[in-house]
Structures are given as C-alpha cells and as structure tokens.
Design an enzyme around this catalytic site. Structure first.
Site, mmCIF file in Angstrom:
data_model
loop_
_atom_site.group_PDB
_atom_site.id
_atom_site.type_symbol
_atom_site.label_atom_id
_atom_site.label_comp_id
_atom_site.label_asym_id
_atom_site.label_seq_id
_atom_site.Cartn_x
_atom_site.Cartn_y
_atom_site.Cartn_z
ATOM 1 N N LYS A 118 1.246 -57.428 -29.286
ATOM 2 C CA LYS A 118 2.157 -57.388 -30.429
ATOM 3 C C LYS A 118 3.577 -57.570 -29.932
ATOM 4 O O LYS A 118 4.516 -56.954 -30.405
ATOM 5 C CB LYS A 118 2.025 -56.037 -31.144
ATOM 6 C CG LYS A 118 0.650 -55.847 -31.721
ATOM 7 C CD LYS A 118 0.628 -55.018 -32.966
ATOM 8 C CE LYS A 118 -0.769 -55.035 -33.558
ATOM 9 N NZ LYS A 118 -0.996 -54.001 -34.545
ATOM 10 N N ASN A 119 3.703 -58.450 -28.958
ATOM 11 C CA ASN A 119 4.955 -58.630 -28.266
ATOM 12 C C ASN A 119 5.414 -60.066 -28.512
ATOM 13 O O ASN A 119 4.698 -61.013 -28.194
ATOM 14 C CB ASN A 119 4.670 -58.334 -26.779
ATOM 15 C CG ASN A 119 5.728 -58.854 -25.850
ATOM 16 O OD1 ASN A 119 6.263 -59.939 -25.999
ATOM 17 N ND2 ASN A 119 6.022 -58.069 -24.829
#
Lengths: 344, 604
Positions: A118-119
C-alpha cells in the site's frame, strides 16, 4: 517473488558500507535539539542514509550507488527520493531499456512491497520502469498476474487497481479487454459488494476512453441487465450494483439515442418496482431497503413525467423521515429538487 | 440575520425554515442497538463480514450512557469522557428513557490528553519505528501543529472574536522553521517552459507575472548588457539560471507536492502568530539546556517573522517548480519530478499557490493561450473534473474508483480555483456533476457508526471525518443559498462569515445547510475515535496516530463550525468540545487563512 539471495545481491550489506564507500565522507543530518519531528534512527539506518546523502550530493551514478538505493529502499520503502535516484542510475547505466534489468527491478519492488503493498513509491516504480521500457507483451502478462496475486490478498487494493488500469490502457488490446471483463465478473461473483470490481467493469466496458462516446444501445442493455439480474436481484441492499445500473442508463439518456434510452429506463424502472413487490410478498417492508428505494427514486426522475416525479418526491420524503434518517437533510433537499422539477 | 422580507421568493428563503420544520418532527437519532436494517445482510461475502465486524467493535461504545450503572459511569469520569461534579452523571439512578440519551450532551473531548500526545513531536524525539515516516516529516509537523491549533483554548463561546494565544514557545517555533528550512530542496533551470515564452532568442516575450520575477538566488547570465560581446557570450556563458525549489520529506530529499503542502501549511500557521505575544515565554526560559548562547536566533527574532521570511523567500522558486510539474497535455501535475500524476498533486499545488498569492483569478475575457496564468488554466480544471466517476465521487486519476481522499482533493481544488459554486456554469471548462457528487458524499456516512467511509462498501474510518466531511461542506455550498444581502455568492463563504463576525462581533450562520448528520459524526469521533490515553484513531480496533488525530479533529471542527444551530443537533458537550474553526478547503484555522491571503508579498 524474488528469492532471498537475489534480494541480498541487489543490496549492500550494512557491515560492508564503510568499505564499499571508503572514498566518501558520509553526510549526517542535523537531528539536534534545535530540530523537531526528530526520529531516533537505528545505527544501520543512519549509516546507510548518511552514505546515500553523500551519493546524492556527488551525483554519482554507478553500480554501487544503485545497490545502495536498494539497501535504503529496504530500510524505508516510502523514501521516494531513493526510488527516483535508483531509476536515474538505471538510465545512466543503460539498464532502463534492458529487459532483464527491468525484470529484476520489478522483482525487487515486489519483494520489498510484500503481499499487499500500500505504498505509492513501490507501485509507481513498476509503472515508471515500464513507461520507460514499454509494456511489451511479456511484461503485460507478468504485471497483470502480479496484480492478480495482490488482489487475491486484498481485492480492493487501490494502488493495484489504478496500476492495472494503466497497464490495460497502455496496451489497449481487445483480447485483454475481454479477459478483463471476465476477471471483473469473477470478482463480482466472489464478492458482489466489491465496489472496485464494479468500477473496473465500468472502465473495461468503456475501454478506458473518456471521449464522450456512450456505449451502444446493445452494450448498455447488456450492462443494465447484468446490473439488475446479477446484481440488484441477488442483493438489493448493495449500493454498488445500484449505482452501476443508474449510471449506465443516465449515460444513454444524456449522450445516446434519447427515445431508445427512455425505453430502456422504463424497462428497468419496472424491474425495480417489481423487486419491491417481492419484498411485500414476503411480508417485508421494501422501505427498509434504502438502496432499492434510492435507485427507484433516480429511475422515476429519469422517467420525467409528472406522476413519476410525484412518486419520487413522496419516496424521498419517506427516506428523509423514516427509512434513511442519517441522510435526512440530503433527502429533503432531493425532494425539493424533484418538486421543483414538477413545478417548472 | 436572515433578510427574509421578500415573502414570495420562497425557494431560497425556505432552505433553512423548511429543514427546521421537518427536523423538528423527528425524535433523536442516536440509537444504541446495531442498526443493520439499512445494510441488511442477506448474503455472506468478505465485505459483509468486515462490515459486521466493524459494527460489532463499535457497538460497546454506543451503549446508552444513562443506562450505565454508577460504577461504570464513574470509570468514564475517571478517564475524562464524562464531567466530574455533574449531578446527572453522579446520580445513583441508571435509567434509560429509550428515546435518545440525556448524557449525550455531557460527553467530553479529552483535550489535554490529545494536546500532550501531539506536542511530543516537538518536545521529544520519535522512536525508531517512525523511520517509515522519514520521508514525511513536514507532514508529522503539520498534523500535530494543526491538531494542536484546533485544540487551542478560546475564551468565548463565539460571541466575541477570540484572542487565542500563540501556538508554541518561541524556541519551539524557531526549531520548527529551521526543520522545514532543512527540507527545502532547490535547483536551477535555464529553460522556462515553452508555454511561458513566445518569440525567438533575440525577441523573447515573457508571459508570466511570477516566473520571471528576479529572485535573489537567481544567477544572471554574465555581461549581457554589452551587445558586442553577445556573440562570444552565447557560446561560453550560461544563460540566466532560474532558482527553483520545493520542500521534501526530509533534508536532502527531492521536492514533493505533498510535503510542500504540509510545509507551507505549517509555515502559514507559524507565520500568522503574533510576534508580540509573550504568553509562552516561560516555556523558553525554564527549559534546560545548552542553547544558552546569546547567538541563539530564537532569543531575538520571533518564529512568526522567520516563517514569513521563509515563505517570502520560497514563493517564486516554488512557483517555478510547480510549473515544471504540470503535464500540459492532460492538465494534471506530477507529485515530484518524474513522479506519479494524480489529483492530490493538483490540490496540494493549487493550495500552496493560492496561499502564497500566486493564483490569479481566471480571466473570463481572454481565451486560453500562453499568456494565461499557468496554474488554474481550463486544462487543470478539466483534469480534475475528468476524475469524477460514474458514482459521483472522484478517483485519483480518470476511471479510478471514487475515493474520499481524492474527492476532497478534487472538490477543494475546484473551489479554490473558483470553478465551483452557485451559478458557476459555462466557461471554457467541463462541469462537475454536483448533484451526483453530493449524492455520493451523503451515502458515505455510515447509518450505524455515524462516521464516514472512504469508498462505497468499505469501512468507516475516523480520518474520513475530514476528507468526506469537508468535501461535503464544500459541496453543500454549491447548491442554493439563502437569500442574503450579507453574503457574496462569488466569494469564499467561510472567509466571508469569519470577516462578518469580526466586523459585527457576533456569530453568523452560513447561507446553506451542511448535508450530513452532524450529531452522528460527532458521536463517532467522541465515542469511537478517541483513545483514552490521548490521540484519536481510525476505529476502535486500530491504534492512534498523528494523522488520524489531525483528521478526526479537523472533521469535528467542520461538523461544529460548518453546521447550523437552527437545524443541526450536536453530540457531546458543545462548549467543552468546541474546537477552533478550520477552513474546509485549506484545513488550517480560518483566521490564519484570512491573514495569509491578506499578506502583502513582494514580487521583485
């Protein structure tokens, strides 16, 4: 996924840093008492980044600089400067157009991202590599498969879906569009409330083009039927399928052939109206199904005749006063809007 | 305050009275039993399971307070959620009248605990796990400074213009400015974008009010005054070097749109404090340490001056850098050089530009050309509008799923660019479907939990209290306004209200309602999002963090100040929980926005 050994090969071990960069002076950061938001860096972190800063200052683009970016990315995958510098090194070293190098970097990003990344930086790295190299057939497949793996962990991962859309738009291949339609349908099967899957369906059926051309009447009919038969009828409480249906119809009304669109709207208004009857037949109050009522209101508005609008006003007031009271003000506003439509 | 002398102009005047009438007929909404009816589970999927789990984790917090036995009530008093010395709270009777909760109006905001939690980022060092935020240090500062700012004590209930103390001590403030200065990353370019330049080498027309201003750190081309040497100069001497830059996530990091936004906002907070306010001087003189030398800057200059100077210094280079990020063919912006494009970049850049006086109003008379101000061109607006999905909300890029964070960015950017509002139709750009937007936003409030979710069929999260709440506040301003001689439809309504209350020394209401359930949101924030030890969180099962603290509080401020006492029922102790008013577009205090927008910048 990148094997542990390969990941290690891409980095410089912390204990080797001072030897590999023996010719450079590491650049520390001011983290004294006259600074705020100061982080107590672990020793390894500080060391690696002190050398990274020295490299940035010297603008050295080399294999050792490249490896240092991997070490630093592992320590903080959100450091966008590290990833940016890595891409610059790849370009400078002539590796950005090298298929093997690109493949390795994609594996590195996957290894650092974990099963459900989720970067922003890690996802963008994949995209930047392929923007430069080109999303050729091989990479297209690899990436779509990789994204599928991530979506298996989290079927709503926002970054994964955005990136997936970019791949499909970049390649723009009819076979792939068809496959993607199946993929979206499968996800809807697995979880009818997966809004990301419904959103993807909209994207695919429009071929990712925002050129103002609506779907053909046939396509619209297929989509509207899907939304009702495979969506709303199965789970009328689900917002996703309701909004999908309404938007397919609205698009036809605004941009397609008006008369045919009107007919399509009428057909589906009747279907929704029937669904509400189904509630009554099983001694349930259809009013409790807020989504269905909201859908019916919008359909009645699309019908546009006085009787339909009056019905819509009455339903909207019911939502406001009884069934959907968290949205009372919104529904009263809606009722007024609809009433104004009648008065004009 | 309502000038409702024209009885026949019913549509606009009735906005509030109509709502008032209807809402008076309703019993209170605050139910305590799980309220599955609106989201009935007749199927079993990952989504429904997660939603049920979330409702279950919130349910214990929604128990009717009056029905609690005295022992449990005492516990709530101990932790600060209920007031001490209150007859109703300490009464030995526990009864529920089943019709709402009298004790709802007693629920407290743990102000001191939240302040303690936030201020540690400038009073102490952060522990090692914070390395994951090592590229977000301006954010950490902004989240904590702004959250702290909202919790500032005011001396009034809004009747007088409050005199708020300076936010931090001078030393702390100077340390903050120094930290942000360290994050400033600059570079030189000799090539202004072709967009801004017309003509050829010998006859350049420079068409931009800011790009070509001379900055003290620009490097002029050597000796161009001498026409005879110009021939030689062209080969050897560099051309004019324009000084550009932005703020990165930490020292030495690339300039980035999001960290620039955070840094600029933090500097605006610091810059609008009062250099003559000596209220925090004790904190400086009583602190222990080695910075006793007379050369310490903080003893002689106030941080607000330093902050203002830094903003003045960076504004032209920032403009140049922002221009370099624009993708002229799509109207989008990159987040950093060679970085990703999405609507966050548009919002963060437009906001900084507006605050620094770099966003000129659109000129309706001139067609799009290289002479238009670069930042709010029709293409920029079109890009934002193209991010609206079929659902009505906005995604990060065209076709991406409608999402609260991106929706806020899009809506706020449009508002700041003056492309949203009553009667803003026509013009060179595409229109946003504000009805669809309002519908999507309204549906994001969860019927049981009361807070907002980020996307359809996803879970409640306290941070969306701001992203969705503020987006709703802005969207609410797009419909009809009450007829009013006091408000100008073409202006910023929140700023106008602030200016009106300063001028007349009394509270005014906004001329439009707030289209979400204010009390239900406040209830979620106060009961589910507060951590007993200080700080606020996503939901009860999640730990607190600075980001969620900032945005829960910001959402609470929007709920309090963008609502209307005539139609909205609040939850909690209205006076005790009252925060400073945040501006829904910029998310810093409205009075600070007013001061910054009034600032006089020198453009050399």
């Amino acid at each position: 996924m990148m094997a542990m050994a390969a990941l290690n090969d891409a980095m410089i071990p912390i204990e080797d840093l001072s030897q590999v960069f023996s010719d450079m002076t590491p650049l520390p950061q001011n983290d004294g008492s006259d600074r705020v938001c100061v982080i107590q860096y672990p020793t390894a972190f500080a060391l690696a980044y002190n050398y990274m800063r020295a490299i940035w200052q010297s603008k050295e683009m080399s294999q050792r600089a490249l490896k240092l970016t991997a070490t630093c990315a592992k320590l903080n995958p959100a450091n966008y400067t590290v990833w940016h510098y890595r891409r610059q090194c790849l370009k400078d070293l002539g590796l950005a157009s090298n298929e093997d190098a690109v493949r390795q970097d994609l594996a590195l990003a996957a290894a650092l991202g974990g099963p459900n990344p989720k970067n922003y930086q890690i996802w963008y790295h994949r995209r930047a590599l392929l923007e430069t190299h080109g999303v050729k057939e091989l990479f297209c497949r690899l990436e779509l498969d990789y994204i599928k793996d991530v979506l298996r962990e989290d079927a709503k991962n926002y970054h994964a879906w955005s990136y997936r859309q970019w791949i499909l738009e970049a390649v723009d291949d009819e076979e792939l569009w068809k496959e993607e339609m199946d993929f979206a349908s499968t996800l809807i099967d697995e979880d009818i409330r997966n809004n990301s899957a419904w959103n993807q369906r909209w994207f695919v059926v429009h071929r990712g083009k925002q050129d103002g051309k609506p779907l053909s009447m046939n396509e619209a009919r297929l989509e509207a039927d899907f939304a009702i038969d495979k969506g709303i009828s199965v789970d009328p409480y689900n917002e996703s399928s309701c909004r999908y249906l309404l938007s397919i119809l609205k698009e036809q009304l605004l941009e397609g052939e008006h008369d045919l669109a009107k007919k399509l709207v009428e057909e589906h208004e009747a279907k929704v109206s029937n669904l509400r009857l189904a509630f009554e037949k099983t001694n349930q109050d259809p009013g409790k199904c807020v989504n269905l009522t909201a859908t019916w209101i919008d359909l009645l508005e699309m019908m546009g005749d006085k009787e339909s609008l009056q019905k819509a006003v009455s339903l909207a007031k019911g939502q406001a006063t009884e069934h959907d009271r968290i949205r009372t003000k919104y529904w009263l506003f809606r009722a007024k809007q609809l009433q104004n439509g009648i008065d004009e | 305050m309502m000038s409702s002398t024209d009885g026949n102009r019913n549509n606009n005047n009735e906005v509030y009275s109509f709502l008032q009438q209807q809402l008076q007929l309703q019993p209170p909404l605050f139910r305590t039993v799980p309220f599955h009816d609106n989201n009935s589970i007749i199927i079993d999927t990952e989504t429904t399971r997660l939603q049920q789990e979330t409702e279950q984790e919130c349910a214990p917090f929604f128990v009717e307070l009056s029905s609690l036995p005295p022992g449990q009530r005492e516990h709530l008093v101990q932790v600060g959620l209920l007031p001490a010395d209150d007859a109703l709270v300490t009464s030995t009777i526990s009864e529920s009248d089943g019709d709402g909760d009298d004790m709802a109006s007693k629920v407290q905001l743990l102000r001191d605990k939240h302040r303690q939690y936030l201020q540690q980022v400038w009073k102490k060092k952060l522990k090692a796990p914070f390395v994951s935020l090592d590229s977000s240090r301006p954010w950490i500062l902004y989240w904590c400074l702004h959250g702290f700012d909202l919790l500032q004590e005011t001396t009034t209930d809004g009747r007088d213009t409050p005199k708020i103390m300076n936010i931090v001590s001078n030393r702390e403030g100077c340390n903050m400015v120094a930290t942000l200065k360290d994050c400033w990353q600059s570079y030189y370019t000799a090539d202004p974008p072709s967009l801004l330049v017309e003509g050829n080498e010998d006859n350049r027309q420079y068409k931009d009010p800011f790009y070509f201003a001379r900055h003290e750190d620009d490097v002029p081309a050597a000796d161009t005054d001498d026409p005879n040497s110009r021939q030689k100069q062209k080969q050897k001497q560099p051309s004019y070097q324009y000084y550009c830059g932005g703020f990165g996530g930490g020292p030495g990091q690339l300039a980035h749109a999001a960290t620039t936004y955070a840094a600029v906002l933090a500097l605006c907070i610091l810059a609008t404090d009062d250099p003559n306010d000596a209220s925090k001087i004790e904190q400086d003189t009583s602190s222990d340490d080695d910075d006793d030398d007379a050369s310490a800057e903080w003893t002689t200059i106030h941080y607000s001056t330093l902050a203002r100077e830094l903003l003045q210094y960076v504004r032209i280079p920032l403009y140049r850098w922002m221009v370099s990020l624009q993708q002229s063919h799509t109207g989008g912006y990159r987040m950093h050089h060679d970085g990703e494009v999405d609507v966050r970049a548009t919002y963060t850049i437009i906001t900084c530009a507006k605050l620094l006086g770099l966003l000129l109003p659109e000129s309706s008379s001139s067609p799009p050309s290289s002479s238009r101000p670069v930042l709010n061109r029709p293409q920029v607006i079109n890009f934002v509008v193209s991010c609206q999905t079929y659902e009505g909300g906005m995604g990060g890029e065209p076709f991406s799923e409608a999402h609260g964070g991106y929706t806020f960015c899009g809506v706020a950017a449009l508002k700041i660019m003056d492309a949203l509002g009553p009667g803003k139709d026509g013009g060179a750009h595409k229109q946003l479907d504000t009805t669809a937007l309002l519908g999507w936003l309204a549906r994001r409030q969860m019927a049981y939990e009361g807070g907002f979710s980020g996307r359809s069929n996803k879970l409640v999260d306290g941070c969306y209290s701001f992203w969705q709440g503020a987006a709703l506040a802005i969207a609410s301003s797009c419909g009809q306004w009450e007829e009013s001689v006091t408000y100008d439809k073409d202006g910023d309504p929140w700023l106008q209200r602030y200016q009106l209350s300063c001028r007349d020394n009394k509270e005014f209401d906004l001329p439009f309602p707030l289209f979400f359930d204010v009390g239900m949101l406040e209830r979620y924030i106060l009961l589910c999002a507060q951590e007993i030890s200080g700080g606020l969180r996503d939901k009860p099962s999640k730990p607190r963090d600075f980001y969620h603290t900032c945005y829960n509080l910001s959402g609470l401020s929007v709920a309090q100040h963008c609502s209307n006492r005539r139609v909205d029922t609040s939850y909690g102790d209205a006076q005790q929980t009252r925060l400073s008013p945040t501006h829904p577009c910029y998310n810093i205090r409205i009075d600070r926005v007013a001061a910054i927008l009034d600032a006089i910048w020198t453009t050399p």
